[in-house]
Enzyme design. Structure first.
Site, PDB file in Angstrom:
ATOM      1  N   LYS A   1      35.446  36.220  43.522  1.00 49.65           N
ATOM      2  CA  LYS A   1      35.561  36.167  42.043  1.00 49.65           C
ATOM      3  C   LYS A   1      37.044  36.087  41.653  1.00 49.65           C
ATOM      4  O   LYS A   1      37.428  35.281  40.811  1.00 49.65           O
ATOM      5  CB  LYS A   1      34.952  37.413  41.434  1.00 49.65           C
ATOM      6  CG  LYS A   1      35.370  37.684  39.986  1.00 49.65           C
ATOM      7  CD  LYS A   1      34.774  38.947  39.420  1.00 49.65           C
ATOM      8  CE  LYS A   1      35.594  40.178  39.675  1.00 49.65           C
ATOM      9  NZ  LYS A   1      36.773  40.385  38.822  1.00 49.65           N
ATOM     10  N   ASN A   2      37.881  36.887  42.327  1.00 46.00           N
ATOM     11  CA  ASN A   2      39.285  36.970  41.912  1.00 46.00           C
ATOM     12  C   ASN A   2      40.130  35.817  42.426  1.00 46.00           C
ATOM     13  O   ASN A   2      41.309  35.729  42.129  1.00 46.00           O
ATOM     14  CB  ASN A   2      39.875  38.322  42.318  1.00 46.00           C
ATOM     15  CG  ASN A   2      39.270  39.440  41.489  1.00 46.00           C
ATOM     16  OD1 ASN A   2      38.553  39.183  40.514  1.00 46.00           O
ATOM     17  ND2 ASN A   2      39.506  40.674  41.881  1.00 46.00           N
TER      18      ASN A   2
ATOM     19  N   CYS B   1      37.862  45.190  32.868  1.00 41.31           N
ATOM     20  CA  CYS B   1      37.454  46.577  33.134  1.00 41.31           C
ATOM     21  C   CYS B   1      38.363  47.557  32.405  1.00 41.31           C
ATOM     22  O   CYS B   1      39.585  47.405  32.382  1.00 41.31           O
ATOM     23  CB  CYS B   1      37.527  46.844  34.630  1.00 41.31           C
ATOM     24  SG  CYS B   1      36.145  46.141  35.515  1.00 41.31           S
TER      25      CYS B   1
ATOM     26  N   ASP C   1      40.504  48.204  44.286  1.00 39.10           N
ATOM     27  CA  ASP C   1      39.140  47.748  43.967  1.00 39.10           C
ATOM     28  C   ASP C   1      38.088  48.310  44.907  1.00 39.10           C
ATOM     29  O   ASP C   1      36.895  48.086  44.698  1.00 39.10           O
ATOM     30  CB  ASP C   1      39.073  46.217  43.985  1.00 39.10           C
ATOM     31  CG  ASP C   1      39.870  45.607  42.857  1.00 39.10           C
ATOM     32  OD1 ASP C   1      40.085  44.381  42.890  1.00 39.10           O
ATOM     33  OD2 ASP C   1      40.305  46.348  41.968  1.00 39.10           O
TER      34      ASP C   1
ATOM     35  N   ARG D   1      29.220  41.465  36.741  1.00 40.13           N
ATOM     36  CA  ARG D   1      30.458  40.694  36.546  1.00 40.13           C
ATOM     37  C   ARG D   1      31.051  40.266  37.886  1.00 40.13           C
ATOM     38  O   ARG D   1      31.771  39.279  37.961  1.00 40.13           O
ATOM     39  CB  ARG D   1      31.487  41.532  35.771  1.00 40.13           C
ATOM     40  CG  ARG D   1      31.074  41.808  34.322  1.00 40.13           C
ATOM     41  CD  ARG D   1      32.162  42.551  33.599  1.00 40.13           C
ATOM     42  NE  ARG D   1      33.439  41.916  33.861  1.00 40.13           N
ATOM     43  CZ  ARG D   1      34.584  42.600  33.935  1.00 40.13           C
ATOM     44  NH1 ARG D   1      34.600  43.906  33.790  1.00 40.13           N
ATOM     45  NH2 ARG D   1      35.724  41.968  34.180  1.00 40.13           N
TER      46      ARG D   1
END
Ligand code: EPZ
Length: 420
Positions: free
Chosen positions: A26-27, A120, A309, A401
């Site tokens: 995702k990142n 977030c 994370d 997400r």
């Protein structure tokens, strides 16, 4: 994908066994999608997971004229006609990575109007490093209430010294610089694997960027870019989450499309608590038996240190360890909302500012708990996999997400988890 009312119901006690493919990152994909705006030709991104953040990034891009065709295993991004340089305010508030679009939009159109990004709720999350870096490259920035007006007609190459190796600021400044005459040098940049992936993606379109993965990135300006097909790297945080899930439940899991080199800090910690971890090219095999040992100290750091994370997931694991563990969250100032929820399940966690003291308990008990952010929610799911009885995790849209149907992945490995 509207999952705002959804919850997970988990019955704990099953061990995890089997083989799973790790989703792409995702990142990585989020800054890469922003980077597509730099190119006026079609770009194909392969293996795009179904994630809320990616859906919202698509909507922001479509709002400025980008055409997106989503296939099962890839998406085609066509930024040939950018019709606006004002990003949708409401959508920008849903995700942090909307800010990454600023640099790409300024490079392409030399103008941009954006609002402060969302993401977030794990700290203040200012964007001062992004904005001061752009100003050092000649961008004029005017902040009016909740909007930021950027004029880059006089933007020029130069040298930027980041006060902190911010991931997003590094990515933003890389993309802002690709068409500047001359050479731009970025110092004290982030070294995360997603930065290297962004460099590789941009270079596959014809950019001339080097140094990603080190503290200095050099961008040599080019005039235009060509189309490309690109497959992003695997998601090291999803990979790490599944490794910690196996450590907490016990079992034997094989992760494919993995990249152990991006998780060396976690692998060292999981080995120290008693896991057996074997790695070979893009395979990670983790075996966990018995109760995890405690870890004296986990200090979250920028890459290659222990990733912030994975902090919440490790806290869940340490909640059932055989001793006292300490976590210090050095990257974000408000990233412990999951601790209170874990204590509702019988964990014994004390917080003092950035330090969490976790006294391992013999057993967690299922309870209704609330996810407050993406990785904290994942940590609560992991605790539910271990807890005795039922756990209900509310607000799982946070988890959607960043995890593509998390319940399906865990069920495939033997967990008793359902979405309701
Ligand atoms: C990226 O956020 C990731 N998000 C985060 O992942 C990750 O936790 C973080 O990097 C650190 O690794 C995406 O890539 C979409 P930063 P980013 O700028 O870019 C401060 C997840 O769970 N800072 O490196 O926002 C900031 O407040 C998410 O997938 C400033 O002070 O992270 C924080 O304390 C959560 N001023 C620290 O730097 C700035 O201008 C690190 O932030 C920018 C950042």
């Amino acid at each position: 994908m509207n999952t705002y009312q959804d919850k997970f119901i988990i019955i704990g006690g099953n061990s995890l066994n089997g083989c799973i493919n790790v989703q792409t990152s995702k990142n990585s994909i989020l800054p890469i999608l922003a980077g597509c705006v730099l190119c006026d030709k079609q770009v194909v991104i392969k293996k795009v997971p179904k994630l809320l953040d990616i859906d919202n990034m698509f909507k922001i891009l479509q709002g400025i004229g980008v055409k997106i065709v989503e296939g099962d295993d890839e998406c085609i991004i066509d930024s040939s006609n950018i019709c606006s340089n004002t990003l949708n305010q409401d959508l920008c508030k849903t995700l942090r990575s909307s800010i990454f679009l600023l640099g790409a939009l300024l490079a392409r159109t030399r103008q941009a109007v954006i609002s402060y990004p969302g993401g977030c709720d794990i700290g203040n999350r200012p964007i001062d490093l992004h904005l001061t870096g752009l100003e050092e490259l000649g961008v004029k920035i005017l902040k009016r209430h909740s909007l930021i007006y950027c004029d880059a007609k006089d933007m020029h190459s130069g040298t930027v010294q980041l006060d902190f190796p911010s991931v997003g600021a590094t990515e933003n400044l890389m993309m802002a610089s690709v068409f500047l005459n001359g050479v731009t040098i970025l110092n004290n940049v982030a070294k995360e694997p997603e930065i290297v992936d962004l460099q590789n993606f941009l270079n596959s379109m014809g950019c001339k960027i080097s140094g990603a993965g080190t503290s200095q990135i050099t961008i040599e300006g080019v005039n235009n870019l060509h189309s490309t097909q690109y497959t992003p790297i695997s998601d090291r945080i999803v990979e790490g989450t599944l490794m910690i899930a196996t450590a907490i439940t016990g079992g034997n899991v094989v992760l494919k499309n993995a990249n152990y080199k991006n998780n060396e800090s976690l692998i060292a910690k999981l080995s120290s608590v008693g896991c057996q971890i074997d790695v070979k090219s893009d395979i990670i095999n983790i075996t966990s038996k018995g109760r995890p040992q405690s870890i004296d100290l986990i200090d979250t750091q920028v890459y290659p240190g222990f990733p912030t994370d994975l902090q919440a997931q490790m806290m869940a694991l340490q909640s059932v360890s055989d001793g006292v563990s300490i976590i210090c969250e050095n990257v974000f100032e408000n990233r412990y909302k999951h601790a209170k929820e874990l204590n509702k399940m019988g964990a014994n966690i004390i917080l003092r500012d950035r330090v969490a003291v976790i006294k391992g308990v013999d057993e967690l008990t299922g309870a209704p708990v609330d996810a407050y952010d993406l990785r904290g929610g994942a940590g609560l799911v992991l605790a539910g996999l271990k807890a005795k009885g039922y756990t209900t995790v509310n607000n799982i849209y946070h988890i959607d997400r960043g995890y593509d149907h998390f319940e399906n992945i865990l069920s495939e490995l033997g967990a008793d988890i359902k979405r309701i």
